[in-house]
Design an enzyme around this catalytic site. Structure first.
Site, PDB file in Angstrom:
ATOM      1  CB  SER A  60      -0.902   0.022   1.234  1.00 55.17           C
ATOM      2  OG  SER A  60      -1.681  -1.152   1.301  1.00 55.17           O
TER       3      SER A  60
HETATM    4  N1  SAH Z   1      -1.321  -3.465   3.322  1.00 59.66           N
HETATM    5  C1  SAH Z   1      -0.736  -4.456   2.429  1.00 59.66           C
HETATM    6  C2  SAH Z   1      -1.557  -4.462   1.165  1.00 59.66           C
HETATM    7  C3  SAH Z   1      -1.444  -5.684   0.363  1.00 59.66           C
HETATM    8  S1  SAH Z   1      -2.509  -5.706  -1.045  1.00 59.66           S
HETATM    9  C4  SAH Z   1       0.694  -4.055   2.160  1.00 59.66           C
HETATM   10  O1  SAH Z   1       1.022  -2.894   2.419  1.00 59.66           O
HETATM   11  O2  SAH Z   1       1.497  -4.854   1.710  1.00 59.66           O
HETATM   12  C5  SAH Z   1      -3.929  -6.507  -0.396  1.00 59.66           C
HETATM   13  C6  SAH Z   1      -3.759  -7.917   0.003  1.00 59.66           C
HETATM   14  O3  SAH Z   1      -5.067  -8.446   0.289  1.00 59.66           O
HETATM   15  C7  SAH Z   1      -3.163  -8.834  -1.046  1.00 59.66           C
HETATM   16  O4  SAH Z   1      -2.026  -9.452  -0.527  1.00 59.66           O
HETATM   17  C8  SAH Z   1      -4.269  -9.853  -1.333  1.00 59.66           C
HETATM   18  O5  SAH Z   1      -3.791 -11.148  -1.593  1.00 59.66           O
HETATM   19  C9  SAH Z   1      -5.065  -9.805  -0.045  1.00 59.66           C
HETATM   20  N2  SAH Z   1      -6.434 -10.303  -0.150  1.00 59.66           N
HETATM   21  C10 SAH Z   1      -7.340 -10.121  -1.147  1.00 59.66           C
HETATM   22  N3  SAH Z   1      -8.485 -10.745  -0.869  1.00 59.66           N
HETATM   23  C11 SAH Z   1      -8.315 -11.358   0.334  1.00 59.66           C
HETATM   24  C12 SAH Z   1      -9.128 -12.176   1.156  1.00 59.66           C
HETATM   25  N4  SAH Z   1     -10.376 -12.501   0.811  1.00 59.66           N
HETATM   26  N5  SAH Z   1      -8.619 -12.634   2.321  1.00 59.66           N
HETATM   27  C13 SAH Z   1      -7.349 -12.314   2.697  1.00 59.66           C
HETATM   28  N6  SAH Z   1      -6.539 -11.551   1.970  1.00 59.66           N
HETATM   29  C14 SAH Z   1      -6.999 -11.067   0.795  1.00 59.66           C
END
Ligand code: SAH
Length: 212
Positions: A60
């Site tokens: 993010s």
């Molecule tokens: N705050 C994190 C953002 C990662 S992007 C960072 O800074 O790295 C969002 C993440 O949500 C991804 O890794 C994706 O795989 C996850 N995601 C999407 N749908 C999901 C679900 N149903 N359950 C758990 N994780 C999920």
């Protein structure tokens, strides 16, 4: 590129954009974002931008991490918090420094494993990770004082609302490819919720099922 001066510049930028919670700004100043990113991109770690972390996902943008953290904590300190979408673990690490106990779920196993290693490296110990579909929350650990989602469903999942304590706060991006909004849902009583629409955002979608 990963010097303290580069990090300070990012913090100044966050301030200019309206982030005012000193505890949040301090944690973000200390957090080495470059360890959450592949080496090839680490020279961009302190730019205020989302970056790819593989598997079609992104770490993010610092501004949005700061904003969501600030909103989650705005009514006072939180003991039990759930994060949906561990991703790189960057938001996880920041939240962990500011809440009592953090539970974080991720549906893509390899991302979760990398995040686990980074949290170990940083000696962050108040986090439990789970490989599962976070749209279902984490019922065994509920209820939570706060829930933060880093991926966007089309609608606020009822399961997440039901896993809030009375007074608990849920920060979540909501909407599809035609646009998303960041929402704050507060559980006012056992069966009543208020929803505030905060700002337009762009997150990866919340997907169902898991990836091994
Ligand atoms: N705050 C994190 C953002 C990662 S992007 C960072 O800074 O790295 C969002 C993440 O949500 C991804 O890794 C994706 O795989 C996850 N995601 C999407 N749908 C999901 C679900 N149903 N359950 C758990 N994780 C999920």
């Amino acid at each position: 590129m990963t010097s303290q001066r580069t990090r300070d510049r990012l913090i100044n930028r966050l301030r200019e954009q309206g982030i005012a919670d000193e505890a949040v700004l301090n944690v973000m100043r200390e957090m080495p974002r470059h360890i959450f990113i592949d080496e090839a991109l680490s020279h961009r770690a302190y730019e205020d931008t989302a970056l790819p972390i593989g598997y079609n996902q992104t770490i993010s943008q610092p501004y949005i991490v700061a904003k969501m953290t600030e909103l989650l904590l705005a009514a006072g300190p939180l003991e039990r918090v759930l994060e949906v979408g561990t991703g790189s673990g960057y938001q996880t690490a920041i939240l962990a420094k500011l809440v009592g106990q953090l539970y974080s779920v991720e549906r893509i196993r390899p991302l979760q494993e990398k995040a686990r290693q980074r949290l170990q490296l940083l000696k962050i110990r108040n986090v439990q990770l789970k490989h599962s579909d976070g749209g279902m929350g984490w019922p065994e650990k509920a209820p939570f004082d706060g829930i933060l989602a880093a991926c966007a469903p089309e609608e606020v999942p009822e399961e997440l609302k039901q896993q809030l304590k009375v007074g608990g706060r849920l920060i979540i991006p909501v909407g599809g490819s035609r646009g998303q909004q960041l929402k704050l849902v507060v559980r006012e009583s056992e069966d009543s919720f208020t929803t505030e629409v905060l700002e337009a955002v762009k997150f990866v979608p919340l997907l169902s099922g898991v990836v091994r």
